[in-house]
Design an enzyme around this catalytic site. Structure first.
Site, short mmCIF file in Angstrom:
data_model
loop_
_atom_site.label_atom_id
_atom_site.label_comp_id
_atom_site.label_asym_id
_atom_site.label_seq_id
_atom_site.Cartn_x
_atom_site.Cartn_y
_atom_site.Cartn_z
N SER A 170 -4.60 -11.08 -1.71
CA SER A 170 -3.19 -10.77 -1.95
C SER A 170 -2.86 -11.11 -3.39
CB SER A 170 -2.32 -11.61 -1.01
OG SER A 170 -1.01 -11.70 -1.50
N GLU A 229 -7.20 -8.61 3.20
CA GLU A 229 -6.80 -9.63 2.23
C GLU A 229 -7.11 -11.02 2.78
OE1 GLU A 229 -3.15 -7.50 -0.18
OE2 GLU A 229 -2.70 -9.10 1.23
N LYS A 287 0.82 -1.21 0.00
CA LYS A 287 0.00 0.00 0.00
C LYS A 287 0.86 1.26 0.00
CE LYS A 287 -2.97 -3.11 0.30
NZ LYS A 287 -1.96 -4.15 0.39
#
Length: 550
Positions: free
Chosen positions: A466, A440, A121
């Site tokens: 993911s 995730e 991120k």
């Protein structure tokens, strides 16, 4: 220069005094002031090697005639945050990172930025900030990790630790073998070795034109990476002097090129969240439908982990992103880049050194790109699947739903061997608002793979996956359950129909029955009652918009 706001004029004497107090030399007062936003941390393997890259960037800035100023940006390791409440903070941290870079760059009137990043991120957060602030900027991604080794077998994090958990649970390998794998899978600094989110975003960044050629795949421990860091520092000073900003580079053409690269590589589904978020700050429209349109017209030409067997180091030695651009040359739209060459010029110079690792367009691994957008009454605003990681026999799937209202519930059932072949696992209330934070689902998907259920069990969630996920796993179901989306109405035993080639995801239940269920549905209370995540849940939009905050 922007920094004149804090350095020029009699009234800025107090400002200059504070800069001198920080060690700023008088002789550098008129030089371009370049912030190095570094996400160095001891917490993330992808970031532990950044101290050397900071030095290289700093040397480059000073060699180019600027003055370097370091400031810190936080980072979260998705692998460490995975499978528990910590994962709720991962996607929301993207917004914090963008806000922090914006705050420092604007509050201190910086003339330019070098954004040192790597993991999931952090890279999109940095790019969002670069687009938003729109001052000369270059991204330096710290590079992929070398593959691990055990008994002469190459290892990667996801396949050899996350999936090893399911194998051990099935009795296929011993706990001693798991212990050996976990200590050898990650041999040092760098982002995880396959085409997971960190490396996918590095490739997207290079294709966008926001990092120097070769940056995405140059290995974390290599001298090449240090040279790229140095040249990035030197180059940003030139961008400042020439007035070249991200808005001139991150155009619609650039985003389309980046999406094509993503599709050709078979990258992480998380890019469908991150690219629209970056584009939003760049004031460029990249609707969900654009991903599917470009995917249908972009062959999948690499076979990198998790869906394939090659590693990022193999892509690097086969020619890296310039080689992939060369292969896609006929489909690219020309656009400027931070290096001073156009994307077409970079593509023309790219060389492919292994046509099995990077296949020509006429001999792809798959005719279409890595990601498909599915729609239907279960996800009327769209859902995402990494089709390049789905076996051909699982591209059409029909089965009864097994419904869970959290990842923990689903994981407990999977590890207890309650999930049978032919089932469609539904994990809901894990979307941007519901999670909150859109966790995730690598732990449950990896466990299913390790237990031999890759192609015989499907999984649908309003959360996300993911880049390490493989099999018929569909995420980003929109609208999410917390907003009353159809996924909230599914019950155990309902028939789910998945048609990836046909781009359909359907709940095979009569509309009258669904309407009755909808009338009885009550929005549950949010899981988090205070702090940042409570604020995030109020501000965040749907996954199909990039889960941006408004």
């Amino acid at each position: 220069m922007r920094s004149d706001n804090i350095t020029k004029g009699l009234e800025r004497a107090p400002h200059r005094a504070l800069l001198y107090g920080a060690g700023f030399p008088r002789s550098a007062m008129n030089l371009p002031k370049v912030g190095i936003a570094t996400s160095f941390t001891d917490l993330i393997p992808g970031h532990v090697g950044m101290r050397e890259l900071e030095r290289a960037i700093e040397k480059g800035i000073h060699s180019g005639g600027g003055y370097a100023l370091l400031f810190g940006i936080p980072g979260i390791c998705d692998g460490i945050a995975m499978g528990h409440s910590g994962m709720r903070y991962s996607l929301p941290s993207r917004e914090l990172i963008a806000d922090m870079v914006e705050s420092i760059a604007c509050a201190h009137s910086l003339d330019g930025l070098v954004l040192l990043t790597n993991c999931d991120k952090i890279t999109p957060g940095m790019l969002m900030a670069a687009a938003r602030v729109d001052i000369p900027a270059i991204i330096v991604t710290a590079g992929p990790m070398l593959s691990g080794r055990h008994r002469m077998r190459k290892l990667s994090l996801v396949r050899d630790t996350f999936e090893a958990v399911g194998k051990c649970q099935q009795g296929l390998i011993s706990e001693e073998e798991v212990a050996a794998l976990e200590i050898e899978a990650c041999p040092g600094a760098g982002s995880c070795q396959g085409l997971y989110t960190a490396n996918t975003m590095a490739c997207v960044t290079e294709a966008l034109g926001m990092s120097l050629p070769g940056a995405a795949t140059a290995l974390a421990v290599s001298a090449k990476k240090k040279r790229i860091a140095y040249e990035s520092g030197r180059r940003v000073v030139t961008l400042i002097k020439e007035g070249i900003t991200p808005s001139q580079i991150m155009t619609l053409n650039a985003f389309e090129n980046a999406i094509r690269i993503d599709m050709a590589l078979g990258g992480s589904t998380n890019t469908v969240l991150h690219i629209p978020a970056i584009a939003s700050d760049a004031e460029v429209d990249t609707p969900l439908e654009l991903f599917d349109k470009l995917s249908k017209d972009t062959p999948h030409i690499t076979s990198l982990r998790p869906g394939g067997d090659y590693f990022m180091e193999d892509l690097e030695y086969a020619g890296g992103i310039p080689a992939v651009l060369n292969c896609l040359r006929s489909k690219l739209k020309d656009n400027p880049t931070v290096c001073g060459c156009s994307i077409a010029e970079i593509a023309d110079r790219g060389e492919i050194f292994d046509e099995e690792i990077i296949r020509p367009l006429e001999n792809p691994y798959h005719a279409e790109g890595g990601i498909a957008v599915l729609k239907g009454n279960l996800a009327p605003e769209g859902a995402i699947v990494k089709q390049s990681a789905v076996n051909e026999k699982a591209m059409h799937f029909k089965g009864p739903a097994k419904v869970f209202d959290s990842e923990e519930q689903a994981m407990k059932a999977i590890m207890s061997k309650e999930i049978k072949e032919g089932s469609v696992v539904i994990i809901r209330y894990e979307g941007p608002k519901g999670g909150p934070g859109m966790r995730e689902m690598l732990a449950p998907t990896s466990a299913l793979v390790g237990m031999g259920l890759t192609d015989t069990v499907a999984l649908i969630t309003d959360g996300r996956f993911s880049g390490g996920t493989r099999g018929p796993c569909i995420g980003h179901a929109s609208p999410e359950a917390m907003e009353g989306g159809p996924i909230a109405l599914v019950q155990d035993g309902d028939t789910i129909v998945i048609d990836i080639p046909g781009r359909k995801i359907q709940l095979d239940v009569d509309e009258k029955i669904l309407s009755e269920r909808k009338s009885k549905w009550v929005q549950p209370e949010g899981r988090v009652k205070k702090g940042y995540l409570k604020r995030y849940a109020k501000m965040v939009t749907s996954a199909n918009t990039g889960a941006i905050c408004k």
